[in-house]
Design a protein around this motif. Sequence first.
Motif, PDB file in Angstrom:
ATOM      1  N   ASN A 113       0.774  -1.069  -0.037  1.00  0.00           N
ATOM      2  CA  ASN A 113      -0.018  -0.014   0.209  1.00  0.00           C
ATOM      3  C   ASN A 113       1.051   1.361   0.041  1.00  0.00           C
ATOM      4  N   TYR A 114       1.968   1.226   0.817  1.00  0.00           N
ATOM      5  CA  TYR A 114       2.643   2.451   0.835  1.00  0.00           C
ATOM      6  C   TYR A 114       3.996   2.300  -0.049  1.00  0.00           C
ATOM      7  N   HIS A 115       3.786   1.534  -1.474  1.00  0.00           N
ATOM      8  CA  HIS A 115       4.915   1.186  -2.476  1.00  0.00           C
ATOM      9  C   HIS A 115       6.231   0.906  -1.785  1.00  0.00           C
ATOM     10  N   SER A 116       6.229   0.134  -1.240  1.00  0.00           N
ATOM     11  CA  SER A 116       7.728  -0.152  -0.410  1.00  0.00           C
ATOM     12  C   SER A 116       7.831  -2.026  -0.778  1.00  0.00           C
ATOM     13  N   ASP A 117       8.786  -2.539  -0.215  1.00  0.00           N
ATOM     14  CA  ASP A 117       9.153  -3.753  -0.896  1.00  0.00           C
ATOM     15  C   ASP A 117       8.229  -4.861  -0.318  1.00  0.00           C
ATOM     16  N   ALA A 118       7.002  -5.400  -0.860  1.00  0.00           N
ATOM     17  CA  ALA A 118       6.036  -6.360  -0.390  1.00  0.00           C
ATOM     18  C   ALA A 118       6.737  -7.581  -0.223  1.00  0.00           C
ATOM     19  N   GLU A 119       7.525  -7.854  -1.395  1.00  0.00           N
ATOM     20  CA  GLU A 119       8.205  -9.160  -1.431  1.00  0.00           C
ATOM     21  C   GLU A 119       9.369  -9.618  -0.028  1.00  0.00           C
ATOM     22  N   PHE A 120       9.821  -8.690   0.208  1.00  0.00           N
ATOM     23  CA  PHE A 120      10.567  -8.464   1.345  1.00  0.00           C
ATOM     24  C   PHE A 120      10.038  -8.837   2.474  1.00  0.00           C
ATOM     25  N   ALA A 121       8.872  -7.903   2.681  1.00  0.00           N
ATOM     26  CA  ALA A 121       7.930  -8.182   4.032  1.00  0.00           C
ATOM     27  C   ALA A 121       7.360  -9.244   3.978  1.00  0.00           C
ATOM     28  N   SER A 122       6.903 -10.128   2.940  1.00  0.00           N
ATOM     29  CA  SER A 122       6.243 -11.296   2.865  1.00  0.00           C
ATOM     30  C   SER A 122       7.360 -12.296   3.155  1.00  0.00           C
ATOM     31  N   LYS A 123       8.498 -12.180   2.592  1.00  0.00           N
ATOM     32  CA  LYS A 123       9.462 -13.154   3.230  1.00  0.00           C
ATOM     33  C   LYS A 123       9.989 -13.257   4.581  1.00  0.00           C
ATOM     34  N   THR A 124       9.992 -11.913   5.024  1.00  0.00           N
ATOM     35  CA  THR A 124      10.320 -11.922   6.317  1.00  0.00           C
ATOM     36  C   THR A 124       9.249 -12.523   7.311  1.00  0.00           C
ATOM     37  N   CYS A 125       8.034 -12.038   6.993  1.00  0.00           N
ATOM     38  CA  CYS A 125       6.820 -12.736   7.716  1.00  0.00           C
ATOM     39  C   CYS A 125       6.859 -14.080   7.790  1.00  0.00           C
ATOM     40  N   PHE A 126       7.180 -14.705   6.605  1.00  0.00           N
ATOM     41  CA  PHE A 126       7.170 -16.425   6.399  1.00  0.00           C
ATOM     42  C   PHE A 126       8.402 -16.944   7.115  1.00  0.00           C
ATOM     43  N   VAL A 127       9.746 -16.315   7.127  1.00  0.00           N
ATOM     44  CA  VAL A 127      10.657 -16.770   7.950  1.00  0.00           C
ATOM     45  C   VAL A 127      10.459 -16.529   9.334  1.00  0.00           C
ATOM     46  N   MET A 128       9.915 -15.228   9.824  1.00  0.00           N
ATOM     47  CA  MET A 128       9.780 -15.280  11.468  1.00  0.00           C
ATOM     48  C   MET A 128       8.797 -16.322  11.837  1.00  0.00           C
ATOM     49  N   THR A 129       7.781 -16.351  10.842  1.00  0.00           N
ATOM     50  CA  THR A 129       6.773 -17.360  11.341  1.00  0.00           C
ATOM     51  C   THR A 129       7.254 -18.840  11.486  1.00  0.00           C
ATOM     52  N   LEU A 130       7.999 -19.161  10.691  1.00  0.00           N
ATOM     53  CA  LEU A 130       8.597 -20.480  10.498  1.00  0.00           C
ATOM     54  C   LEU A 130       9.588 -20.552  12.007  1.00  0.00           C
ATOM     55  N   CYS A 131      10.425 -19.587  12.197  1.00  0.00           N
ATOM     56  CA  CYS A 131      11.337 -19.423  13.202  1.00  0.00           C
ATOM     57  C   CYS A 131      10.991 -19.639  14.548  1.00  0.00           C
ATOM     58  N   SER A 132       9.670 -18.857  14.477  1.00  0.00           N
ATOM     59  CA  SER A 132       9.098 -18.634  15.917  1.00  0.00           C
ATOM     60  C   SER A 132       8.555 -20.013  16.554  1.00  0.00           C
ATOM     61  N   VAL A 133       8.641 -21.134  15.732  1.00  0.00           N
ATOM     62  CA  VAL A 133       8.203 -22.473  16.449  1.00  0.00           C
ATOM     63  C   VAL A 133       9.318 -22.750  17.286  1.00  0.00           C
ATOM     64  N   PHE A 134      10.302 -22.515  17.001  1.00  0.00           N
ATOM     65  CA  PHE A 134      11.742 -22.777  17.713  1.00  0.00           C
ATOM     66  C   PHE A 134      12.251 -21.914  18.749  1.00  0.00           C
TER      67      PHE A 134
END
Length: 116
Positions: free
Chosen positions: A83-104
């Motif tokens: 929405n704010y014309h930033s890097d949505a792909e970076f944000a998606s990857k970050t959200c994905f990796v953090m969610t996976l890592c949060s299990v541990f």
Amino acid sequence: MTSVGNVSFSLALIFLGATLSYISLKNPDFIYDYFFLVIVKIILIPVGIAAVVSHFLTPTETTILTLMACMPAMSAIPMMAENYHSDAEFASKTCFVMTLCSVFTIPLVFFLKTML
């Protein structure tokens, strides 16, 4: 108003999945790129918060704040980045990796909290 709120969570997850679908899995180097971000956001900051607030708050309040601090990034961040014309792909990857890592990392943070 509540129906709009109920739909927004589903739309955020759909947008996150759609953004992640364009990521090439042939090059898994992006996981290593986010290693520092995971270490700082969901390990070091929660342990630091637990160390500082344990001197001022009750153990229950310290546990609640620590749990809140070690949660992964919210799933609406990629949508806000787009929405704010930033890097949505970076944000998606970050959200994905953090969610996976949060299990541990969530059990690790609470183990480290008990060591304080």
